[in-house]
Scaffold this motif. Structure first.
Motif, PDB file in Angstrom:
ATOM      1  N   ARG A  62     -11.131 150.052  38.130  1.00  0.00           N
ATOM      2  CA  ARG A  62     -11.897 150.576  38.549  1.00  0.00           C
ATOM      3  C   ARG A  62     -11.765 151.331  39.637  1.00  0.00           C
ATOM      4  O   ARG A  62     -12.250 150.900  40.770  1.00  0.00           O
ATOM      5  CB  ARG A  62     -13.316 149.646  37.728  1.00  0.00           C
ATOM      6  CG  ARG A  62     -13.093 149.489  36.026  1.00  0.00           C
ATOM      7  CD  ARG A  62     -14.347 148.324  36.413  1.00  0.00           C
ATOM      8  NE  ARG A  62     -15.395 149.429  36.769  1.00  0.00           N
ATOM      9  CZ  ARG A  62     -16.805 148.982  36.271  1.00  0.00           C
ATOM     10  NH1 ARG A  62     -17.396 148.346  35.510  1.00  0.00           N
ATOM     11  NH2 ARG A  62     -17.731 150.078  37.124  1.00  0.00           N
ATOM     12  N   ALA A  63     -11.589 152.378  39.693  1.00  0.00           N
ATOM     13  CA  ALA A  63     -11.348 153.225  40.404  1.00  0.00           C
ATOM     14  C   ALA A  63     -12.562 153.323  41.437  1.00  0.00           C
ATOM     15  O   ALA A  63     -13.013 153.565  42.663  1.00  0.00           O
ATOM     16  CB  ALA A  63     -10.198 154.190  40.659  1.00  0.00           C
ATOM     17  N   GLU A  64     -13.814 153.990  40.542  1.00  0.00           N
ATOM     18  CA  GLU A  64     -15.161 153.942  41.266  1.00  0.00           C
ATOM     19  C   GLU A  64     -15.545 153.125  42.654  1.00  0.00           C
ATOM     20  O   GLU A  64     -16.700 153.313  43.259  1.00  0.00           O
ATOM     21  CB  GLU A  64     -16.554 154.090  40.410  1.00  0.00           C
ATOM     22  CG  GLU A  64     -16.413 153.730  39.159  1.00  0.00           C
ATOM     23  CD  GLU A  64     -15.327 153.809  37.498  1.00  0.00           C
ATOM     24  OE1 GLU A  64     -16.032 152.726  36.881  1.00  0.00           O
ATOM     25  OE2 GLU A  64     -14.628 154.112  38.104  1.00  0.00           O
ATOM     26  N   SER A  65     -15.150 151.569  41.608  1.00  0.00           N
ATOM     27  CA  SER A  65     -15.752 150.718  42.455  1.00  0.00           C
ATOM     28  C   SER A  65     -15.126 150.795  43.705  1.00  0.00           C
ATOM     29  O   SER A  65     -15.384 149.274  44.581  1.00  0.00           O
ATOM     30  CB  SER A  65     -15.668 149.279  42.006  1.00  0.00           C
ATOM     31  OG  SER A  65     -14.313 148.941  41.287  1.00  0.00           O
ATOM     32  N   GLY A  71     -12.169 161.239  52.857  1.00  0.00           N
ATOM     33  CA  GLY A  71     -11.362 162.094  52.436  1.00  0.00           C
ATOM     34  C   GLY A  71      -9.812 161.461  51.901  1.00  0.00           C
ATOM     35  O   GLY A  71      -9.070 162.641  51.678  1.00  0.00           O
ATOM     36  N   ALA A  72     -10.175 160.459  51.801  1.00  0.00           N
ATOM     37  CA  ALA A  72      -8.522 160.225  50.719  1.00  0.00           C
ATOM     38  C   ALA A  72      -8.587 160.171  49.404  1.00  0.00           C
ATOM     39  O   ALA A  72      -9.342 160.147  48.993  1.00  0.00           O
ATOM     40  CB  ALA A  72      -8.593 158.264  51.336  1.00  0.00           C
ATOM     41  N   GLU A  73      -7.479 160.376  49.022  1.00  0.00           N
ATOM     42  CA  GLU A  73      -7.381 160.957  47.630  1.00  0.00           C
ATOM     43  C   GLU A  73      -6.109 160.225  46.937  1.00  0.00           C
ATOM     44  O   GLU A  73      -4.843 159.447  47.991  1.00  0.00           O
ATOM     45  CB  GLU A  73      -6.362 162.824  47.486  1.00  0.00           C
ATOM     46  CG  GLU A  73      -6.423 162.690  46.241  1.00  0.00           C
ATOM     47  CD  GLU A  73      -5.563 163.997  46.841  1.00  0.00           C
ATOM     48  OE1 GLU A  73      -4.848 164.722  45.048  1.00  0.00           O
ATOM     49  OE2 GLU A  73      -5.704 164.775  47.206  1.00  0.00           O
ATOM     50  N   ILE A  74      -6.403 159.305  45.704  1.00  0.00           N
ATOM     51  CA  ILE A  74      -5.452 158.735  45.147  1.00  0.00           C
ATOM     52  C   ILE A  74      -4.860 159.279  44.623  1.00  0.00           C
ATOM     53  O   ILE A  74      -4.395 159.831  43.339  1.00  0.00           O
ATOM     54  CB  ILE A  74      -6.384 157.522  44.345  1.00  0.00           C
ATOM     55  CG1 ILE A  74      -7.708 156.386  44.856  1.00  0.00           C
ATOM     56  CG2 ILE A  74      -5.661 156.468  43.221  1.00  0.00           C
ATOM     57  CD1 ILE A  74      -8.636 155.793  44.112  1.00  0.00           C
ATOM     58  N   ALA A  87      -2.309 153.762  46.190  1.00  0.00           N
ATOM     59  CA  ALA A  87      -1.312 154.786  46.815  1.00  0.00           C
ATOM     60  C   ALA A  87      -2.432 155.887  46.913  1.00  0.00           C
ATOM     61  O   ALA A  87      -2.777 156.090  46.035  1.00  0.00           O
ATOM     62  CB  ALA A  87       0.116 155.014  45.972  1.00  0.00           C
ATOM     63  N   VAL A  88      -2.798 156.427  48.831  1.00  0.00           N
ATOM     64  CA  VAL A  88      -3.610 157.605  48.867  1.00  0.00           C
ATOM     65  C   VAL A  88      -3.223 158.290  49.646  1.00  0.00           C
ATOM     66  O   VAL A  88      -1.607 158.331  50.138  1.00  0.00           O
ATOM     67  CB  VAL A  88      -4.482 156.588  49.233  1.00  0.00           C
ATOM     68  CG1 VAL A  88      -5.533 155.629  48.017  1.00  0.00           C
ATOM     69  CG2 VAL A  88      -4.616 155.579  50.731  1.00  0.00           C
ATOM     70  N   GLY A  93      -2.661 164.472  55.934  1.00  0.00           N
ATOM     71  CA  GLY A  93      -1.493 164.376  55.197  1.00  0.00           C
ATOM     72  C   GLY A  93      -0.697 162.927  54.959  1.00  0.00           C
ATOM     73  O   GLY A  93       0.734 163.137  54.312  1.00  0.00           O
ATOM     74  N   ALA A  94      -0.723 161.821  55.776  1.00  0.00           N
ATOM     75  CA  ALA A  94      -0.052 160.811  55.770  1.00  0.00           C
ATOM     76  C   ALA A  94      -0.711 159.665  54.626  1.00  0.00           C
ATOM     77  O   ALA A  94      -1.723 160.063  53.808  1.00  0.00           O
ATOM     78  CB  ALA A  94      -1.087 159.637  57.104  1.00  0.00           C
ATOM     79  N   GLU A  95       0.127 158.970  53.854  1.00  0.00           N
ATOM     80  CA  GLU A  95       0.122 157.990  52.638  1.00  0.00           C
ATOM     81  C   GLU A  95       0.498 156.681  53.193  1.00  0.00           C
ATOM     82  O   GLU A  95       0.855 156.458  54.253  1.00  0.00           O
ATOM     83  CB  GLU A  95       1.354 158.302  51.928  1.00  0.00           C
ATOM     84  CG  GLU A  95       1.411 160.474  51.691  1.00  0.00           C
ATOM     85  CD  GLU A  95       3.428 160.023  50.457  1.00  0.00           C
ATOM     86  OE1 GLU A  95       2.164 160.487  49.139  1.00  0.00           O
ATOM     87  OE2 GLU A  95       3.915 159.369  50.728  1.00  0.00           O
ATOM     88  N   ALA A  96      -1.046 155.560  52.680  1.00  0.00           N
ATOM     89  CA  ALA A  96      -0.485 154.584  53.373  1.00  0.00           C
ATOM     90  C   ALA A  96      -0.965 153.785  50.960  1.00  0.00           C
ATOM     91  O   ALA A  96      -1.268 154.061  50.763  1.00  0.00           O
ATOM     92  CB  ALA A  96      -1.962 154.560  53.160  1.00  0.00           C
TER      93      ALA A  96
END
Length: 116
Positions: A62-65, A71-74, A87-88, A93-96
């Motif tokens: 459940r990504a909504e929780s 500003g992070a994008e999954i 992974a976002v 522009g960095a990834e984590a």
């Protein structure tokens, strides 16, 4: 030509006894053959059982929780029974790789991903 087929005069195994080492080797080969056959049956049975048995239902992710950084994008999601991995791509522009607790969605760790 007349042949004598009586057991007393026929050449048989009693006349030429099998050496003990050859007898041991023959028994070892037979044992290995039986072991190989049983192993093949066991492997085939295990594969068939795994193919036709019902898989346990997957727990939903459940990504909504999840509380993501602003500003992070999954880009990818993964899960274990106790954690959710995301992974976002961050706004710069960095990834984590973010690790969340499945029970309450709390952020456990943030690992930067460096590509070379």
């Amino acid at each position: 030509m007349v042949r004598n087929l009586s057991p007393a005069l026929a050449e048989d195994e009693d006349e030429f006894p099998e050496p003990p080492r050859l007898k041991l080797l023959r028994r070892l080969v037979m044992g290995l053959t039986v072991t190989l056959g049983l192993g093949m049956i066991l492997i085939a049975g295990t594969v068939a059982w795994r193919l036709w048995s019902a898989a346990p239902p997957a727990l939903p992710i459940r990504a909504e929780s999840l509380a993501l950084p602003a500003g992070a994008e999954i880009t990818a999601l993964g899960a274990s029974p106790s954690e959710i991995l995301a992974a976002v791509r961050l706004p710069d522009g960095a990834e984590a790789l973010l690790t969340f607790r499945r029970a309450d969605g709390a952020l456990l760790s943030q690992t930067p991903i460096r590509r070379q």
